[in-house]
Design a protein around this motif. Structure first.
Motif, PDB file in Angstrom:
ATOM      1  N   ALA A   1      -2.696   4.774  -3.809  1.00  0.00           N
ATOM      2  CA  ALA A   1      -3.975   5.415  -3.314  1.00  0.00           C
ATOM      3  C   ALA A   1      -3.524   6.730  -3.577  1.00  0.00           C
ATOM      4  O   ALA A   1      -2.404   7.110  -3.279  1.00  0.00           O
ATOM      5  CB  ALA A   1      -4.436   5.082  -2.019  1.00  0.00           C
ATOM      6  N   SER A   2      -4.458   7.905  -3.824  1.00  0.00           N
ATOM      7  CA  SER A   2      -4.156   9.110  -3.910  1.00  0.00           C
ATOM      8  C   SER A   2      -4.453   9.688  -2.454  1.00  0.00           C
ATOM      9  O   SER A   2      -5.841   9.541  -2.247  1.00  0.00           O
ATOM     10  CB  SER A   2      -4.779   9.668  -5.189  1.00  0.00           C
ATOM     11  N   ALA A   3      -3.641  10.522  -1.945  1.00  0.00           N
ATOM     12  CA  ALA A   3      -4.199  11.160  -0.559  1.00  0.00           C
ATOM     13  C   ALA A   3      -5.354  12.114  -0.620  1.00  0.00           C
ATOM     14  O   ALA A   3      -6.132  12.050   0.295  1.00  0.00           O
ATOM     15  CB  ALA A   3      -2.998  11.952   0.130  1.00  0.00           C
ATOM     16  N   SER A   4      -5.588  12.654  -1.702  1.00  0.00           N
ATOM     17  CA  SER A   4      -6.935  13.550  -1.937  1.00  0.00           C
ATOM     18  C   SER A   4      -8.088  12.879  -1.829  1.00  0.00           C
ATOM     19  O   SER A   4      -9.143  13.309  -1.798  1.00  0.00           O
ATOM     20  CB  SER A   4      -6.685  14.316  -3.411  1.00  0.00           C
ATOM     21  N   ASP A   5      -8.109  11.602  -2.334  1.00  0.00           N
ATOM     22  CA  ASP A   5      -9.227  10.691  -2.127  1.00  0.00           C
ATOM     23  C   ASP A   5      -9.932  10.694  -0.966  1.00  0.00           C
ATOM     24  O   ASP A   5     -10.905  10.381  -0.657  1.00  0.00           O
ATOM     25  CB  ASP A   5      -8.993   9.224  -2.817  1.00  0.00           C
ATOM     26  N   TYR A   6      -8.889  10.853   0.202  1.00  0.00           N
ATOM     27  CA  TYR A   6      -9.501  10.756   1.581  1.00  0.00           C
ATOM     28  C   TYR A   6      -9.608  12.126   2.294  1.00  0.00           C
ATOM     29  O   TYR A   6      -9.732  12.162   3.639  1.00  0.00           O
ATOM     30  CB  TYR A   6      -8.619   9.967   2.403  1.00  0.00           C
ATOM     31  N   ASP A   7      -9.514  13.026   1.373  1.00  0.00           N
ATOM     32  CA  ASP A   7      -9.960  14.571   2.070  1.00  0.00           C
ATOM     33  C   ASP A   7     -11.077  14.516   3.136  1.00  0.00           C
ATOM     34  O   ASP A   7     -11.125  14.983   4.176  1.00  0.00           O
ATOM     35  CB  ASP A   7     -10.065  15.560   1.076  1.00  0.00           C
ATOM     36  N   GLU A   8     -12.307  13.951   2.668  1.00  0.00           N
ATOM     37  CA  GLU A   8     -13.412  13.780   3.463  1.00  0.00           C
ATOM     38  C   GLU A   8     -13.300  13.049   4.912  1.00  0.00           C
ATOM     39  O   GLU A   8     -13.795  13.566   5.943  1.00  0.00           O
ATOM     40  CB  GLU A   8     -14.566  13.545   2.662  1.00  0.00           C
ATOM     41  N   ALA A   9     -12.835  11.989   4.642  1.00  0.00           N
ATOM     42  CA  ALA A   9     -12.735  10.972   5.788  1.00  0.00           C
ATOM     43  C   ALA A   9     -11.535  11.776   6.835  1.00  0.00           C
ATOM     44  O   ALA A   9     -11.866  11.712   8.087  1.00  0.00           O
ATOM     45  CB  ALA A   9     -11.724   9.850   5.393  1.00  0.00           C
TER      46      ALA A   9
ATOM     47  N   VAL B   1       6.584   4.649  -7.903  1.00  0.00           N
ATOM     48  CA  VAL B   1       5.580   3.558  -8.588  1.00  0.00           C
ATOM     49  C   VAL B   1       6.263   2.442  -9.265  1.00  0.00           C
ATOM     50  O   VAL B   1       6.166   1.229  -9.211  1.00  0.00           O
ATOM     51  CB  VAL B   1       4.667   4.066  -9.533  1.00  0.00           C
ATOM     52  N   ALA B   2       7.392   2.861 -10.032  1.00  0.00           N
ATOM     53  CA  ALA B   2       8.176   1.835 -10.700  1.00  0.00           C
ATOM     54  C   ALA B   2       9.022   1.072  -9.927  1.00  0.00           C
ATOM     55  O   ALA B   2       8.934  -0.350  -9.965  1.00  0.00           O
ATOM     56  CB  ALA B   2       9.270   2.545 -11.641  1.00  0.00           C
ATOM     57  N   ASN B   3       9.373   1.530  -8.655  1.00  0.00           N
ATOM     58  CA  ASN B   3       9.933   0.811  -7.660  1.00  0.00           C
ATOM     59  C   ASN B   3       9.009  -0.304  -7.198  1.00  0.00           C
ATOM     60  O   ASN B   3       9.441  -1.471  -6.822  1.00  0.00           O
ATOM     61  CB  ASN B   3      10.535   1.554  -6.563  1.00  0.00           C
ATOM     62  N   ARG B   4       7.837   0.122  -6.586  1.00  0.00           N
ATOM     63  CA  ARG B   4       7.056  -0.798  -6.134  1.00  0.00           C
ATOM     64  C   ARG B   4       6.522  -1.981  -7.304  1.00  0.00           C
ATOM     65  O   ARG B   4       6.404  -2.952  -6.852  1.00  0.00           O
ATOM     66  CB  ARG B   4       5.788  -0.003  -5.627  1.00  0.00           C
TER      67      ARG B   4
ATOM     68  N   VAL C   1       0.951  -1.225   0.079  1.00  0.00           N
ATOM     69  CA  VAL C   1      -0.109  -0.065   0.038  1.00  0.00           C
ATOM     70  C   VAL C   1       0.997   1.349  -0.187  1.00  0.00           C
ATOM     71  O   VAL C   1       1.704   1.241   0.903  1.00  0.00           O
ATOM     72  CB  VAL C   1      -0.787   0.018   1.284  1.00  0.00           C
ATOM     73  N   THR C   2       0.700   2.142  -0.946  1.00  0.00           N
ATOM     74  CA  THR C   2       1.778   3.302  -1.094  1.00  0.00           C
ATOM     75  C   THR C   2       0.506   4.466  -1.285  1.00  0.00           C
ATOM     76  O   THR C   2      -0.156   4.518  -2.355  1.00  0.00           O
ATOM     77  CB  THR C   2       2.568   3.393  -2.367  1.00  0.00           C
ATOM     78  N   LEU C   3       0.610   5.663  -0.369  1.00  0.00           N
ATOM     79  CA  LEU C   3      -0.301   6.585  -0.499  1.00  0.00           C
ATOM     80  C   LEU C   3       0.539   7.686  -1.278  1.00  0.00           C
ATOM     81  O   LEU C   3       1.635   8.049  -0.687  1.00  0.00           O
ATOM     82  CB  LEU C   3      -0.483   7.253   0.686  1.00  0.00           C
ATOM     83  N   LEU C   4       0.115   8.239  -2.579  1.00  0.00           N
ATOM     84  CA  LEU C   4       0.608   9.175  -3.289  1.00  0.00           C
ATOM     85  C   LEU C   4       0.236  10.385  -3.026  1.00  0.00           C
ATOM     86  O   LEU C   4      -1.187  10.714  -3.306  1.00  0.00           O
ATOM     87  CB  LEU C   4       0.464   8.739  -4.963  1.00  0.00           C
ATOM     88  N   ASP C   5       0.956  11.533  -2.520  1.00  0.00           N
ATOM     89  CA  ASP C   5       0.337  12.733  -2.183  1.00  0.00           C
ATOM     90  C   ASP C   5       0.973  13.768  -3.137  1.00  0.00           C
ATOM     91  O   ASP C   5       2.196  14.050  -3.175  1.00  0.00           O
ATOM     92  CB  ASP C   5       1.128  13.085  -1.065  1.00  0.00           C
ATOM     93  N   ARG C   6       0.313  14.044  -4.242  1.00  0.00           N
ATOM     94  CA  ARG C   6       0.740  14.953  -5.321  1.00  0.00           C
ATOM     95  C   ARG C   6       0.922  16.470  -4.916  1.00  0.00           C
ATOM     96  O   ARG C   6       1.420  17.277  -5.759  1.00  0.00           O
ATOM     97  CB  ARG C   6      -0.362  14.819  -6.418  1.00  0.00           C
ATOM     98  N   GLN C   7       0.393  16.727  -3.779  1.00  0.00           N
ATOM     99  CA  GLN C   7       0.595  18.241  -3.507  1.00  0.00           C
ATOM    100  C   GLN C   7       2.171  18.287  -2.602  1.00  0.00           C
ATOM    101  O   GLN C   7       2.716  19.428  -2.572  1.00  0.00           O
ATOM    102  CB  GLN C   7      -0.429  18.722  -2.385  1.00  0.00           C
TER     103      GLN C   7
ATOM    104  N   TYR D   1      -1.623 -10.312   3.911  1.00  0.00           N
ATOM    105  CA  TYR D   1      -0.938  -9.213   4.604  1.00  0.00           C
ATOM    106  C   TYR D   1      -0.914  -8.012   3.838  1.00  0.00           C
ATOM    107  O   TYR D   1      -0.836  -8.000   2.559  1.00  0.00           O
ATOM    108  CB  TYR D   1       0.351  -9.552   4.702  1.00  0.00           C
ATOM    109  N   PHE D   2      -0.989  -6.956   4.369  1.00  0.00           N
ATOM    110  CA  PHE D   2      -0.723  -5.491   3.807  1.00  0.00           C
ATOM    111  C   PHE D   2       0.334  -4.833   4.445  1.00  0.00           C
ATOM    112  O   PHE D   2       0.347  -4.653   5.593  1.00  0.00           O
ATOM    113  CB  PHE D   2      -2.232  -4.892   4.129  1.00  0.00           C
ATOM    114  N   PHE D   3       1.184  -4.249   3.561  1.00  0.00           N
ATOM    115  CA  PHE D   3       2.450  -3.843   3.712  1.00  0.00           C
ATOM    116  C   PHE D   3       2.634  -2.335   3.402  1.00  0.00           C
ATOM    117  O   PHE D   3       2.483  -1.979   2.306  1.00  0.00           O
ATOM    118  CB  PHE D   3       3.652  -4.473   2.903  1.00  0.00           C
ATOM    119  N   HIS D   4       2.255  -1.295   4.420  1.00  0.00           N
ATOM    120  CA  HIS D   4       2.224  -0.023   4.050  1.00  0.00           C
ATOM    121  C   HIS D   4       3.731   0.390   3.862  1.00  0.00           C
ATOM    122  O   HIS D   4       4.626   0.261   4.932  1.00  0.00           O
ATOM    123  CB  HIS D   4       1.761   0.834   5.002  1.00  0.00           C
ATOM    124  N   LEU D   5       4.002   1.311   3.019  1.00  0.00           N
ATOM    125  CA  LEU D   5       5.260   1.779   2.684  1.00  0.00           C
ATOM    126  C   LEU D   5       5.249   3.199   2.275  1.00  0.00           C
ATOM    127  O   LEU D   5       4.406   3.378   1.292  1.00  0.00           O
ATOM    128  CB  LEU D   5       6.134   0.879   1.642  1.00  0.00           C
ATOM    129  N   ALA D   6       5.689   4.101   2.942  1.00  0.00           N
ATOM    130  CA  ALA D   6       5.437   5.527   2.764  1.00  0.00           C
ATOM    131  C   ALA D   6       6.240   6.012   1.307  1.00  0.00           C
ATOM    132  O   ALA D   6       6.929   5.333   0.881  1.00  0.00           O
ATOM    133  CB  ALA D   6       6.125   6.261   4.025  1.00  0.00           C
TER     134      ALA D   6
END
Length: 318
Positions: free
Chosen positions: A104-112, A87-90, A70-76, A138-143
């Protein structure tokens, strides 16, 4: 005329047969056993409800990816060219080991997330990944500020293989270094672990952690994302929220394994706060440019570049 007389009753009752007495005794035995069984089942259900066990975790069926990255992409915060490299690395790592990526795009969770810092988005992103891939184990979160540097090393051999985690677990250690009074359990078993995380010299590090799918995972993410913690104005937002729930909620601590920093998230030389022997060395699985996006004088893309070139050479030589 004669009338038939009814049979004369004996003044003494007929003795109850032995078989009748045994039948009554047997009924009492069965009734007692049923009551005891019901009590045991009720207790098991109660313990199962209060303390979900590892048996509730999902085992990935054949043909299903056992690990989701799981990688959270923050375009800001990051440029498109930087994110393209992440992305290529993952994708390379997932392809090598049969894993699945969830970007996932960070902006998708603005409301949450609401008015809380956007870094909290990691929690709904994990829930989203679990809902999208319910059969994965298993879910592997990587910043986004981290790069996988050892592409040939699988999570299974590195951490998840039976017996391996048992060797890595840091037992009877302060949760929040250096001197937290709350410590990891001294007699914890790897079969009881659902959350694998590491720490630097100040806090737990949610930039790289592994969560086992199951009832506990959903409970843990709900507890971590509680509005009380998001609105508490922790200095380090979700990091301090994680510190809090692991320290002060025994149900969470009981399912958490702490591993050495270089196992999950080695810090780059420019990142302050690495634990003792927590700075990146060649061969480590991950390097994290901790704080590069919000520390004055640092630039994530600039710090990434030399390590990305090293990673590219490794992938070409394999």
């Amino acid at each position: 005329m004669q009338f038939a007389l009814p049979p004369r009753r004996s003044p003494h009752p007929l003795p109850v047969s032995r078989s009748s007495r045994m039948s009554s005794y047997r009924r009492k035995q069965l009734k007692s056993a049923a009551v005891l069984a019901l009590a045991i089942l009720s207790l098991i259900y109660l313990l199962h409800y209060l303390y979900p066990s590892a048996s509730t975790s999902v085992v990935a069926p054949v043909g299903t990816s056992g690990v989701v990255i799981v990688t959270l992409l923050d375009r800001q915060r990051y440029s498109e060219s930087y994110l393209k490299k992440i992305v290529a690395n993952r994708e390379d790592y997932a392809k090598r080991h049969g894993y699945t990526n969830f970007f996932a795009s960070a902006s998708d969770y603005d409301e949450a997330v609401g008015d809380a810092p956007m870094s909290w988005a990691v929690v709904p992103a994990m829930r989203h990944a679990m809902a999208t891939h319910p059969r994965s184990a298993y879910f592997f979160h990587l910043a986004t500020n981290a790069l996988i540097m050892n592409p040939t090393k699988s999570l299974k051999s590195h951490i998840l293989e039976k017996g391996r985690l048992e060797d890595l677990m840091m037992k009877d250690m302060p949760i929040v270094p250096p001197d937290s009074i709350i410590k990891t359990f001294a007699h914890q078993n790897e079969n009881d672990v659902d959350l694998i995380v590491t720490q630097d010299i100040e806090d737990l590090n949610p930039g790289s952690f592994i969560l086992k799918n199951g009832e506990y995972a959903r409970f843990f993410l709900d507890a971590w994302f509680d509005p009380l913690y998001r609105n508490y104005n922790f200095a380090k937002a979700e990091t301090h929220g994680l510190d809090h729930i692991v320290q002060w909620h025994p149900t969470v601590l009981a399912r958490t394994a702490l591993v050495p920093q270089r196992i999950l998230s080695s810090y780059s030389h420019g990142s302050p706060g690495a634990s003792l022997d927590g700075t990146y060395k060649d061969g480590d699985l991950v390097i994290q440019f901790h704080g590069c996006e919000d520390t004055e004088g640092r630039d994530c893309a600039h710090e990434l570049e030399p390590y990305y070139k090293i990673w590219e050479k490794k992938t070409q030589s394999d």
